[in-house]
Design an enzyme around this catalytic site. Structure first.
Site, PDB file in Angstrom:
ATOM      1  N   HIS A 102      -6.313  43.499  18.920  1.00 55.30           N
ATOM      2  CA  HIS A 102      -5.353  42.611  19.579  1.00 55.30           C
ATOM      3  C   HIS A 102      -4.156  42.353  18.684  1.00 55.30           C
ATOM      4  CE1 HIS A 102      -8.356  40.185  17.435  1.00 55.30           C
ATOM      5  NE2 HIS A 102      -7.366  39.345  17.151  1.00 55.30           N
ATOM      6  N   HIS A 104      -1.243  39.511  18.067  1.00 58.81           N
ATOM      7  CA  HIS A 104      -0.778  38.154  18.358  1.00 58.81           C
ATOM      8  C   HIS A 104       0.740  38.168  18.488  1.00 58.81           C
ATOM      9  CE1 HIS A 104      -4.469  35.893  16.878  1.00 58.81           C
ATOM     10  NE2 HIS A 104      -4.645  37.029  16.239  1.00 58.81           N
TER      11      HIS A 104
HETATM   12  P1  AMP Z   1      -8.215  37.126  15.157  1.00 58.20           P
HETATM   13  O1  AMP Z   1      -8.577  36.034  14.196  1.00 58.20           O
HETATM   14  O2  AMP Z   1      -6.947  37.851  14.813  1.00 58.20           O
HETATM   15  O3  AMP Z   1      -9.385  38.063  15.393  1.00 58.20           O
HETATM   16  O4  AMP Z   1      -7.856  36.409  16.507  1.00 58.20           O
HETATM   17  C1  AMP Z   1      -8.761  36.179  17.522  1.00 58.20           C
HETATM   18  C2  AMP Z   1      -8.126  35.159  18.403  1.00 58.20           C
HETATM   19  O5  AMP Z   1      -8.816  35.130  19.631  1.00 58.20           O
HETATM   20  C3  AMP Z   1      -8.174  33.733  17.851  1.00 58.20           C
HETATM   21  O6  AMP Z   1      -6.839  33.281  17.609  1.00 58.20           O
HETATM   22  C4  AMP Z   1      -8.880  32.940  18.944  1.00 58.20           C
HETATM   23  O7  AMP Z   1      -8.301  31.676  19.170  1.00 58.20           O
HETATM   24  C5  AMP Z   1      -8.737  33.839  20.144  1.00 58.20           C
HETATM   25  N1  AMP Z   1      -9.778  33.683  21.141  1.00 58.20           N
HETATM   26  C6  AMP Z   1     -11.116  33.691  20.937  1.00 58.20           C
HETATM   27  N2  AMP Z   1     -11.760  33.523  22.106  1.00 58.20           N
HETATM   28  C7  AMP Z   1     -10.812  33.414  23.066  1.00 58.20           C
HETATM   29  C8  AMP Z   1     -10.843  33.215  24.483  1.00 58.20           C
HETATM   30  N3  AMP Z   1     -11.998  33.110  25.156  1.00 58.20           N
HETATM   31  N4  AMP Z   1      -9.677  33.135  25.142  1.00 58.20           N
HETATM   32  C9  AMP Z   1      -8.510  33.240  24.478  1.00 58.20           C
HETATM   33  N5  AMP Z   1      -8.411  33.436  23.156  1.00 58.20           N
HETATM   34  C10 AMP Z   1      -9.545  33.519  22.447  1.00 58.20           C
END
Ligand code: AMP
Ligand code: ZN
Length: 144
Positions: A102, A104
């Protein structure tokens, strides 16, 4: 599309877990991060499950990234941020917490908006010969 078992983002794509959808097409899905760093903080993901950048094909990367300018401009049009950071974490040591690739998109609204990228540079530790040798080591490993 093969959903990866126990992957929360595959479940979001399949609609098994709710999300605040921003964009969807055949290859890409975008939704609001549940933990908004700033208003409009969006995650852009490929529909094809890939763990992180290491396991991503050029084609998937191309498809994913091609949608990002469009989504970034939509965020800009709605909220007029002063700028936007793109962030992509790979592996736990690099703060990856969800193991489905993903990117951001974090709109920036000025000092104290909640996003604090900070790093320490080590410019003085590297001579230009050191830089050439690091670049050579990496470039020799590049496989296309
Ligand atoms: P990372 O730390 O780069 O792996 O980012 C993962 C992101 O996914 C975090 O910023 C979380 O807040 C987000 N996240 C986790 N679960 C969900 C969800 N169900 N819906 C939306 N965002 C999510
Ligand atoms: Zn997945």
């Amino acid at each position: 599309m093969m959903a990866h078992e126990d992957c929360i983002f595959c479940k979001i794509i399949d609609g098994d877990i709710p999300s605040a959808k921003v964009y969807e097409d055949e290859k890409v899905y975008a939704f609001l991060d549940i933990s908004q760093v700033t208003k409009g903080h969006t995650l852009v993901i490929p529909k094809e499950h890939t763990k992180n950048i290491y396991e991503t094909s050029p084609e998937t990367a191309r498809e994913l990234f091609s949608r990002i300018p469009v989504i970034a401009n939509a965020i800009r049009d709605v909220y007029q941020p002063l700028g936007i950071n793109l962030l992509n974490n790979n592996e736990a040591a690099a703060e990856q917490s969800v193991f489905h690739l993903h990117v951001h998109l974090i709109p920036r609204y000025g000092d104290g908006d909640g996003y604090y990228p900070n790093w320490t540079t080590h410019t003085e530790d590297y001579s230009s010969e050191d830089l050439q040798s690091v670049a050579k080591a990496i470039s020799e490993q590049i496989k296309q």
